[in-house]
Design a protein around this motif. Structure first.
Motif, PDB file in Angstrom:
ATOM      1  N   TRP A 170       8.395  16.494  -9.061  1.00 12.20           N
ATOM      2  CA  TRP A 170       7.652  15.236  -9.156  1.00 12.20           C
ATOM      3  C   TRP A 170       8.573  14.054  -9.457  1.00 12.20           C
ATOM      4  N   GLN A 171       9.856  14.304  -9.684  1.00 15.18           N
ATOM      5  CA  GLN A 171      10.775  13.216 -10.025  1.00 15.18           C
ATOM      6  C   GLN A 171      10.895  12.204  -8.891  1.00 15.18           C
ATOM      7  N   ARG A 172      11.061  12.689  -7.667  1.00 20.53           N
ATOM      8  CA  ARG A 172      11.202  11.776  -6.527  1.00 20.53           C
ATOM      9  C   ARG A 172       9.935  10.956  -6.285  1.00 20.53           C
ATOM     10  N   PRO A 173       8.734  11.567  -6.243  1.00 19.35           N
ATOM     11  CA  PRO A 173       7.526  10.751  -6.076  1.00 19.35           C
ATOM     12  C   PRO A 173       7.348   9.705  -7.171  1.00 19.35           C
ATOM     13  N   VAL A 174       7.664  10.054  -8.415  1.00 19.80           N
ATOM     14  CA  VAL A 174       7.555   9.077  -9.510  1.00 19.80           C
ATOM     15  C   VAL A 174       8.491   7.903  -9.253  1.00 19.80           C
ATOM     16  N   GLN A 175       9.718   8.197  -8.808  1.00 15.24           N
ATOM     17  CA  GLN A 175      10.674   7.133  -8.512  1.00 15.24           C
ATOM     18  C   GLN A 175      10.185   6.275  -7.352  1.00 15.24           C
ATOM     19  N   GLN A 176       9.628   6.911  -6.330  1.00 15.03           N
ATOM     20  CA  GLN A 176       9.097   6.164  -5.191  1.00 15.03           C
ATOM     21  C   GLN A 176       7.943   5.255  -5.623  1.00 15.03           C
ATOM     22  N   PHE A 177       7.088   5.776  -6.481  1.00 12.42           N
ATOM     23  CA  PHE A 177       5.952   4.996  -6.969  1.00 12.42           C
ATOM     24  C   PHE A 177       6.425   3.827  -7.825  1.00 12.42           C
ATOM     25  N   GLU A 178       7.375   4.082  -8.699  1.00 10.78           N
ATOM     26  CA  GLU A 178       7.924   3.020  -9.540  1.00 10.78           C
ATOM     27  C   GLU A 178       8.535   1.926  -8.677  1.00 10.78           C
ATOM     28  N   ASP A 179       9.303   2.304  -7.676  1.00  8.79           N
ATOM     29  CA  ASP A 179       9.916   1.320  -6.781  1.00  8.79           C
ATOM     30  C   ASP A 179       8.864   0.496  -6.062  1.00  8.79           C
ATOM     31  N   ALA A 180       7.775   1.158  -5.638  1.00  3.82           N
ATOM     32  CA  ALA A 180       6.701   0.442  -4.947  1.00  3.82           C
ATOM     33  C   ALA A 180       6.047  -0.591  -5.856  1.00  3.82           C
ATOM     34  N   LEU A 181       5.854  -0.239  -7.129  1.00  2.00           N
ATOM     35  CA  LEU A 181       5.245  -1.185  -8.071  1.00  2.00           C
ATOM     36  C   LEU A 181       6.161  -2.380  -8.317  1.00  2.00           C
ATOM     37  N   TYR A 182       7.468  -2.127  -8.451  1.00  2.00           N
ATOM     38  CA  TYR A 182       8.405  -3.245  -8.584  1.00  2.00           C
ATOM     39  C   TYR A 182       8.373  -4.116  -7.333  1.00  2.00           C
ATOM     40  N   ASP A 183       8.330  -3.461  -6.159  1.00  2.00           N
ATOM     41  CA  ASP A 183       8.291  -4.216  -4.907  1.00  2.00           C
ATOM     42  C   ASP A 183       7.024  -5.062  -4.804  1.00  2.00           C
ATOM     43  N   ALA A 184       5.924  -4.564  -5.336  1.00  2.00           N
ATOM     44  CA  ALA A 184       4.676  -5.334  -5.304  1.00  2.00           C
ATOM     45  C   ALA A 184       4.823  -6.646  -6.053  1.00  2.00           C
ATOM     46  N   THR A 185       5.510  -6.596  -7.193  1.00  2.00           N
ATOM     47  CA  THR A 185       5.727  -7.833  -7.950  1.00  2.00           C
ATOM     48  C   THR A 185       6.650  -8.767  -7.187  1.00  2.00           C
ATOM     49  N   THR A 208       0.844  -1.189   0.000  1.00  2.00           N
ATOM     50  CA  THR A 208       0.000   0.000   0.000  1.00  2.00           C
ATOM     51  C   THR A 208       0.882   1.243   0.000  1.00  2.00           C
ATOM     52  N   CYS A 209       0.597   2.159  -0.916  1.00  2.00           N
ATOM     53  CA  CYS A 209       1.341   3.418  -1.008  1.00  2.00           C
ATOM     54  C   CYS A 209       0.631   4.481  -0.171  1.00  2.00           C
ATOM     55  N   VAL A 210       1.391   5.185   0.658  1.00  2.39           N
ATOM     56  CA  VAL A 210       0.846   6.243   1.501  1.00  2.39           C
ATOM     57  C   VAL A 210       1.622   7.526   1.234  1.00  2.39           C
ATOM     58  N   PRO A 211       0.998   8.697   1.416  1.00  2.87           N
ATOM     59  CA  PRO A 211       1.679   9.950   1.073  1.00  2.87           C
ATOM     60  C   PRO A 211       2.577  10.521   2.158  1.00  2.87           C
ATOM     61  N   SER A 212       2.548   9.950   3.365  1.00  3.06           N
ATOM     62  CA  SER A 212       3.372  10.507   4.435  1.00  3.06           C
ATOM     63  C   SER A 212       3.572   9.479   5.539  1.00  3.06           C
ATOM     64  N   LYS A 213       4.569   9.748   6.404  1.00  3.59           N
ATOM     65  CA  LYS A 213       4.823   8.895   7.561  1.00  3.59           C
ATOM     66  C   LYS A 213       3.660   8.944   8.537  1.00  3.59           C
TER      67      LYS A 213
END
Length: 428
Positions: free
Chosen positions: A406-421, A198-203
Motif C-alpha cells: 500500500w506504500q505506492r498507492p498512498v504516495q500516489q494519493f498524497e501526490d494527487a492531493l498536493y497537485d490538487a492544491t 480526479t483520482c482513478v484506479p487504473s489506466k
C-alpha cells in the motif's frame, strides 16, 4: 506550471552554500540528484489537513471502502490530518481513527441493502469543513453526500479532488437502466470536471473517463495488498473438508459482490459443464448481494458452496484453501480481489484489463481473456490444467505481488492531493 516545493526551497537564500553545492556538483549523477530532490520535496512539503467525504466505509465489504481505509491510514502515518465525513454505521471500524469525524444520516441503497448513502445535510457538512479548515477536500463518491461536499468546497474556494471508482455508465445496462446512461454520464462528466483533479484506479478507467468527456487532470492511484494478511500459509485442510473436497479436488473460488454486473452466472455454467464431464472440481462463492437468490436457484443440485461475506482471517483462509481464482466481471475499475488472490498463492482467470492486466502474466500466473470474449472465458475455465500446474502458477503469482504494497498507492494519493492544491492556484 508552478515550481516544486523542493525547487523553491533550494532557491531560498538561507540555505547554506555548501548544501546547495552538494546538489550542483557537475559530476553528480542525474539519477541521484533526482532521488535527493524527491526526498527533499517530501521533507519540505507541508502536512495537509484533508477532508475526505465518502458514502462507503468499512466494515462495509467492498473494494472502495477498504482501499480508502488503507489510504487514510497511510496519509495519517505521514503526518496529515483527516476529517472523515460519512454516513452513520451500526458497527465501528476500529482499524483507523480520523482526527475529526462528521457523521450524517444514512439511507439504504435500493437492491443493495448492505450499502447506504448519506443524506445531504448541507449545514452539518459545511460546519464540519469550516471548523476543520482543510487545505483540500477529497470526494470519494458522487452521490448526494458527495454533491453537497462539492458545493460546500466550491463556495469556500477550497481545492477539490475526487475519486472515480464505480463505472455507473456500464452498470446501468445490468439494472434495466439503459435510458439513464447518457444522463449518468452527463452528471459524472460535470461532477469531475468541477474538481481540480480526479483520482482513478487504473489506466483503463482513465481512458474511459476521457472518452466520455472528463477533461480535468486525472491521476492514477492504484490498489495494494498486504502480503502478510493474504498468504498461502493460511491454507486449511479443515476448511477444505468442510467444503466437502479432498486432496485431488480443484477448488474454484470467486470473491466479491453477488450482483448482475459481476456475471457470476458465467462461472456457474462453466462449473456445471466441468461436473457433467466428470472433472473433480468444487466452486466456492464468497460474498453477498442482490443476485444471491438467483445464483442459488441456478445451483439446483446444491453443488456450490455459498459462504456469505467473509472478512479477516476467515477470508484469508478461504483464498489460501482454494486452487484457482475466477473473476468473470467486465466492469471493474480495478479489482483488488485479484491482488488478494495472487498474494494467497492462486493463479487467476480474468479478463485482460484493470488489475489483472497490470499484474497477471498470461500463461505463467493465470489466463487473461479479451474483454467481451465470454465463450473463451468459459472455455478457459473448462480447460484448467491439473492441480500441480495450478500450484506452480500460483507460486509465480505470489512472487509477483511481493512488492505490491500500500506504500505506492498512498504516495500516489498524497501526490494527487498536493497537485490538487497546485491546480487550484494555477486556475485561480
Amino acid at each position: 506550471m508552478t515550481q516544486s516545493y523542493a525547487a523553491s526551497f533550494l532557491k531560498q537564500q538561507e540555505i547554506r552554500e555548501g548544501f546547495k553545492f552538494y546538489f550542483k556538483q557537475a559530476n553528480f549523477r542525474n539519477d541521484l540528484l533526482e532521488d535527493h530532490t524527491q526526498l527533499l520535496e517530501a521533507l519540505v512539503r507541508p502536512r495537509l489537513r484533508i477532508a475526505i467525504i465518502t458514502e462507503t466505509w468499512p466494515p462495509e465489504v467492498n473494494g472502495v471502502a477498504f482501499s480508502l481505509a488503507h489510504l487514510c491510514k497511510g496519509l495519517q502515518q505521514l503526518g496529515h490530518k483527516i476529517l472523515l465525513i460519512r454516513p452513520i454505521q451500526k458497527v465501528t471500524y476500529e482499524a483507523f481513527k480520523p482526527n475529526k469525524e462528521c457523521l450524517v444520516r444514512p439511507h439504504k441503497i435500493p437492491k443493495y441493502q448492505q450499502l447506504q448513502f448519506g443524506w445531504p445535510q448541507y449545514f452539518k457538512v459545511a460546519s464540519a469543513i469550516e471548523e476543520f479548515s482543510p487545505q483540500v477536500v477529497h470526494i470519494v463518491t458522487e452521490g448526494p453526500l458527495g454533491l453537497v461536499a462539492l458545493q460546500v468546497a466550491k463556495s469556500k474556494k477550497i481545492p477539490i479532488s475526487s475519486g472515480f471508482h464505480s463505472p455507473f455508465q456500464d452498470l446501468s445496462r445490468f439494472f434495466d437502466l439503459a435510458m439513464l446512461v447518457k444522463p449518468i454520464q452527463k452528471y459524472l462528466r460535470w461532477f469531475h470536471n468541477s474538481t481540480q483533479i480526479t483520482c482513478v484506479p487504473s489506466k483503463d478507467t482513465e481512458n474511459a473517463l476521457r472518452q466520455f468527456g472528463v477533461t480535468c487532470p486525472l491521476r492514477v492511484v492504484e490498489g495494494g495488498v498486504d502480503v502478510n494478511v493474504f498468504h498461502p500459509q493460511h491454507r486449511s485442510i479443515q476448511l477444505r473438508r468442510k467444503w466437502g473436497v479432498n486432496d485431488v479436488t480443484t477448488v474454484l473460488l470467486y470473491v466479491g459482490r453477488l450482483s448482475p454486473e459481476k456475471e457470476i452466472s458465467v462461472l456457474i455454467k462453466s462449473y456445471q459443464a466441468m461436473l457433467n464431464s466428470g472433472q473433480q472440481v468444487k466452486l466456492v462463492i464468497v460474498g453477498d448481494g442482490p443476485e444471491r437468490e438467483h445464483l442459488v436457484k441456478m445451483d439446483e443440485k446444491n453443488q456450490i458452496i455459498f459462504t456469505g461475506v467473509l472478512t479477516g482471517k476467515d477470508l484469508a483462509s478461504a483464498y489460501a484453501s482454494a486452487d484457482v481464482f475466477i473473476f468473470p466481471s467486465q466492469v471493474e475499475t480495478f479489482g483488488n480481489v485479484v491482488l488478494e488472490a495472487m498474494a494467497s498463492g492462486l493463479p487467476i482467470v480474468a479478463y485482460d484489463y484493470a488489475c489483472a492486466n497490470l499484474h497477471v502474466s498470461h500463461g505463467t500466473m493465470g489466463w487473461l481473456i479479451p474483454l467481451g470474449s465470454v465463450d473463451k472465458f468459459m472455455l478457459q475455465i473448462y480447460q484448467l490444467p491439473e492441480k500441480s500446474v495450478l500450484n506452480e502458477m500460483g507460486q509465480q503469482a505470489r512472487t509477483k505481488v511481493q512488492t505490491v504494497s500500500w506504500q505506492r498507492p498512498v504516495q500516489q494519493f498524497e501526490d494527487a492531493l498536493y497537485d490538487a492544491t497546485k491546480e487550484n492556484v494555477m486556475t485561480a
